[in-house]
Design a protein around this motif. Structure first.
Motif, PDB file in Angstrom:
ATOM      1  N   VAL A   1     -16.130   3.328  -1.652  1.00  0.00           N
ATOM      2  CA  VAL A   1     -15.312   2.178  -2.067  1.00  0.00           C
ATOM      3  C   VAL A   1     -16.213   1.082  -2.621  1.00  0.00           C
ATOM      4  O   VAL A   1     -15.955   0.522  -3.697  1.00  0.00           O
ATOM      5  CB  VAL A   1     -14.484   1.648  -0.881  1.00  0.00           C
ATOM      6  CG1 VAL A   1     -13.724   0.383  -1.286  1.00  0.00           C
ATOM      7  CG2 VAL A   1     -13.521   2.711  -0.375  1.00  0.00           C
TER       8      VAL A   1
ATOM      9  N   ARG B   1     -10.072   0.955  -2.764  1.00  0.00           N
ATOM     10  CA  ARG B   1      -9.792   1.817  -1.616  1.00  0.00           C
ATOM     11  C   ARG B   1      -8.659   2.790  -1.937  1.00  0.00           C
ATOM     12  O   ARG B   1      -8.695   3.955  -1.526  1.00  0.00           O
ATOM     13  CB  ARG B   1      -9.444   0.980  -0.387  1.00  0.00           C
ATOM     14  CG  ARG B   1      -9.348   1.782   0.901  1.00  0.00           C
ATOM     15  CD  ARG B   1      -9.432   0.927   2.119  1.00  0.00           C
ATOM     16  NE  ARG B   1     -10.745   0.310   2.283  1.00  0.00           N
ATOM     17  CZ  ARG B   1     -11.807   0.945   2.791  1.00  0.00           C
ATOM     18  NH1 ARG B   1     -11.717   2.223   3.144  1.00  0.00           N
ATOM     19  NH2 ARG B   1     -12.942   0.301   2.934  1.00  0.00           N
TER      20      ARG B   1
ATOM     21  N   THR C   1     -15.177   9.942  -0.340  1.00  0.00           N
ATOM     22  CA  THR C   1     -14.046   9.313   0.332  1.00  0.00           C
ATOM     23  C   THR C   1     -14.474   8.322   1.418  1.00  0.00           C
ATOM     24  O   THR C   1     -13.637   7.866   2.198  1.00  0.00           O
ATOM     25  CB  THR C   1     -13.155  10.392   0.982  1.00  0.00           C
ATOM     26  OG1 THR C   1     -13.937  11.163   1.919  1.00  0.00           O
ATOM     27  CG2 THR C   1     -12.566  11.334  -0.062  1.00  0.00           C
TER      28      THR C   1
ATOM     29  N   TRP D   1       0.843  -1.207   0.000  1.00  0.00           N
ATOM     30  CA  TRP D   1       0.000   0.000   0.000  1.00  0.00           C
ATOM     31  C   TRP D   1       0.876   1.254   0.000  1.00  0.00           C
ATOM     32  O   TRP D   1       0.634   2.195  -0.775  1.00  0.00           O
ATOM     33  CB  TRP D   1      -0.902  -0.024   1.231  1.00  0.00           C
ATOM     34  CG  TRP D   1      -1.803   1.165   1.377  1.00  0.00           C
ATOM     35  CD1 TRP D   1      -1.470   2.413   1.818  1.00  0.00           C
ATOM     36  CD2 TRP D   1      -3.207   1.238   1.065  1.00  0.00           C
ATOM     37  NE1 TRP D   1      -2.561   3.243   1.811  1.00  0.00           N
ATOM     38  CE2 TRP D   1      -3.631   2.545   1.361  1.00  0.00           C
ATOM     39  CE3 TRP D   1      -4.121   0.302   0.584  1.00  0.00           C
ATOM     40  CZ2 TRP D   1      -4.951   2.954   1.187  1.00  0.00           C
ATOM     41  CZ3 TRP D   1      -5.437   0.715   0.415  1.00  0.00           C
ATOM     42  CH2 TRP D   1      -5.842   2.019   0.707  1.00  0.00           C
TER      43      TRP D   1
ATOM     44  N   LYS E   1     -16.366  -0.246  -6.537  1.00  0.00           N
ATOM     45  CA  LYS E   1     -16.116  -1.664  -6.841  1.00  0.00           C
ATOM     46  C   LYS E   1     -17.277  -2.258  -7.634  1.00  0.00           C
ATOM     47  O   LYS E   1     -17.063  -2.980  -8.623  1.00  0.00           O
ATOM     48  CB  LYS E   1     -15.893  -2.443  -5.542  1.00  0.00           C
ATOM     49  CG  LYS E   1     -15.606  -3.925  -5.767  1.00  0.00           C
ATOM     50  CD  LYS E   1     -15.145  -4.609  -4.494  1.00  0.00           C
ATOM     51  CE  LYS E   1     -16.242  -4.748  -3.481  1.00  0.00           C
ATOM     52  NZ  LYS E   1     -15.868  -5.615  -2.342  1.00  0.00           N
TER      53      LYS E   1
ATOM     54  N   ASP F   1     -16.401   4.747   3.100  1.00  0.00           N
ATOM     55  CA  ASP F   1     -16.420   3.311   2.825  1.00  0.00           C
ATOM     56  C   ASP F   1     -17.480   2.975   1.782  1.00  0.00           C
ATOM     57  O   ASP F   1     -17.288   2.065   0.971  1.00  0.00           O
ATOM     58  CB  ASP F   1     -16.707   2.538   4.117  1.00  0.00           C
ATOM     59  CG  ASP F   1     -15.529   2.556   5.090  1.00  0.00           C
ATOM     60  OD1 ASP F   1     -14.406   2.872   4.652  1.00  0.00           O
ATOM     61  OD2 ASP F   1     -15.739   2.249   6.268  1.00  0.00           O
TER      62      ASP F   1
ATOM     63  N   VAL G   1     -10.082   5.594  -3.979  1.00  0.00           N
ATOM     64  CA  VAL G   1     -10.857   6.514  -3.137  1.00  0.00           C
ATOM     65  C   VAL G   1      -9.924   7.370  -2.282  1.00  0.00           C
ATOM     66  O   VAL G   1     -10.103   8.592  -2.172  1.00  0.00           O
ATOM     67  CB  VAL G   1     -11.850   5.732  -2.254  1.00  0.00           C
ATOM     68  CG1 VAL G   1     -12.429   6.619  -1.158  1.00  0.00           C
ATOM     69  CG2 VAL G   1     -12.977   5.155  -3.114  1.00  0.00           C
ATOM     70  N   GLU G   2      -8.916   6.739  -1.689  1.00  0.00           N
ATOM     71  CA  GLU G   2      -7.973   7.472  -0.833  1.00  0.00           C
ATOM     72  C   GLU G   2      -7.212   8.529  -1.639  1.00  0.00           C
ATOM     73  O   GLU G   2      -7.007   9.649  -1.170  1.00  0.00           O
ATOM     74  CB  GLU G   2      -6.983   6.502  -0.193  1.00  0.00           C
ATOM     75  CG  GLU G   2      -7.583   5.572   0.852  1.00  0.00           C
ATOM     76  CD  GLU G   2      -7.775   6.252   2.193  1.00  0.00           C
ATOM     77  OE1 GLU G   2      -7.141   7.299   2.429  1.00  0.00           O
ATOM     78  OE2 GLU G   2      -8.565   5.724   3.004  1.00  0.00           O
TER      79      GLU G   2
ATOM     80  N   GLU H   1     -10.831  -5.580  -2.285  1.00  0.00           N
ATOM     81  CA  GLU H   1     -11.147  -4.165  -2.080  1.00  0.00           C
ATOM     82  C   GLU H   1      -9.976  -3.226  -2.325  1.00  0.00           C
ATOM     83  O   GLU H   1     -10.165  -2.030  -2.566  1.00  0.00           O
ATOM     84  CB  GLU H   1     -11.643  -3.985  -0.640  1.00  0.00           C
ATOM     85  CG  GLU H   1     -12.346  -2.682  -0.375  1.00  0.00           C
ATOM     86  CD  GLU H   1     -12.933  -2.648   1.026  1.00  0.00           C
ATOM     87  OE1 GLU H   1     -12.200  -2.213   1.951  1.00  0.00           O
ATOM     88  OE2 GLU H   1     -14.089  -3.057   1.208  1.00  0.00           O
TER      89      GLU H   1
END
Length: 245
Positions: free
Chosen positions: A224, A172, A219, A134, A228, A221, A175-176, A168
């Motif tokens: 995300v 994620r 941003t 990450w 997806k 959950d 989005v981050e 995921e």
């Protein structure tokens, strides 16, 4: 007779893959050891893919762009994964990006060294490895690279081209970092190189659809999950369209 010819074709494919890699290896080493040349690796991947498909008589490749990725823009490319041919197929996109791949790829002689130095490897069974990957992804994005993922986490479907659940991580990250995901549909590679032992190549046509970018909506959950689902739906709809032909 047909089976024997396919075996010969498969061995020929391994030879072409290896020889092409050996020819390009000095340039890959330049990209590894001379940091300003690191971005050259993506172009080398593109050349490798083109040469490999040409000599495999798969040069009737068809790449359909709903919208061409803009040079200099950062994206996350997310493709369905059914065959070892999927990596060179994505290499047909002549843009600056790095792959996320399994840590086990490091064990492949010579090629694994190159891949581990130029791309990002992750051991999905290790929380530390996932965390480090990450951080590596964030660093590469800051350096201007796009990222290419197989959101299924590997060649896992027992009934291709149907897909297994998406992981995921890539969504994620999008989005981050607030960067768009480009869905990629690869409809036929499971027919050209099925994931069965022994690996057997089949002649045919490599096709790929590069879809329009999908931006994250916020941003949270929920953003995300929404991203997806949108990416998966786009790829599923395209696979169904190819199956119905």
């Amino acid at each position: 007779m047909k089976r024997a010819l396919l075996k010969v074709y498969s061995v020929y494919g391994l030879v072409v893959f290896a020889l092409t890699f050996i020819v390009l290896l000095p340039f890959f080493l330049l990209a590894i050891f001379i940091r300003p040349l690191e971005g050259m690796a993506a172009f080398l991947n593109h050349v490798w893919a083109r040469v490999f498909f040409f000599f495999m008589f798969l040069n009737r490749t068809k790449v359909t762009y709903e919208e061409k990725p803009k040079r200099g823009e950062k994206y996350i490319y997310c493709a369905n994964h059914t065959s070892f041919l999927d990596i060179p197929t994505i290499g047909l996109i002549n843009r600056k990006f790095k792959f996320i791949g399994k840590a086990s790829l490091r064990k492949v002689p010579i090629w694994g060294f190159m891949y581990s130095r130029l791309h990002i490897l992750v051991d999905r069974g290790s929380m530390r490895s996932r965390h480090n990957s990450w951080l590596a992804v964030q660093q590469e994005i800051k350096k201007g690279f796009s990222i290419a993922f197989f959101p299924e986490g590997g060649i896992l479907s027992k009934n291709p081209p149907q897909m297994v659940n998406f992981k995921e991580g890539s969504f994620r990250i999008a989005v981050e970092e607030q960067i768009p995901i480009i869905p990629i549909t690869i409809p036929n590679n499971y027919l050209l190189l099925p994931d069965k032992m022994p690996l057997t190549m089949h002649p045919g046509k490599v096709e790929m659809v590069v879809h329009k970018p999908i931006w994250p909506n916020g941003t949270s959950d929920e953003a995300v999950i929404e991203l997806k689902q949108a990416v998966r739906q786009k790829i599923e709809d395209t696979l169904k369209a190819y199956e119905s032909r």
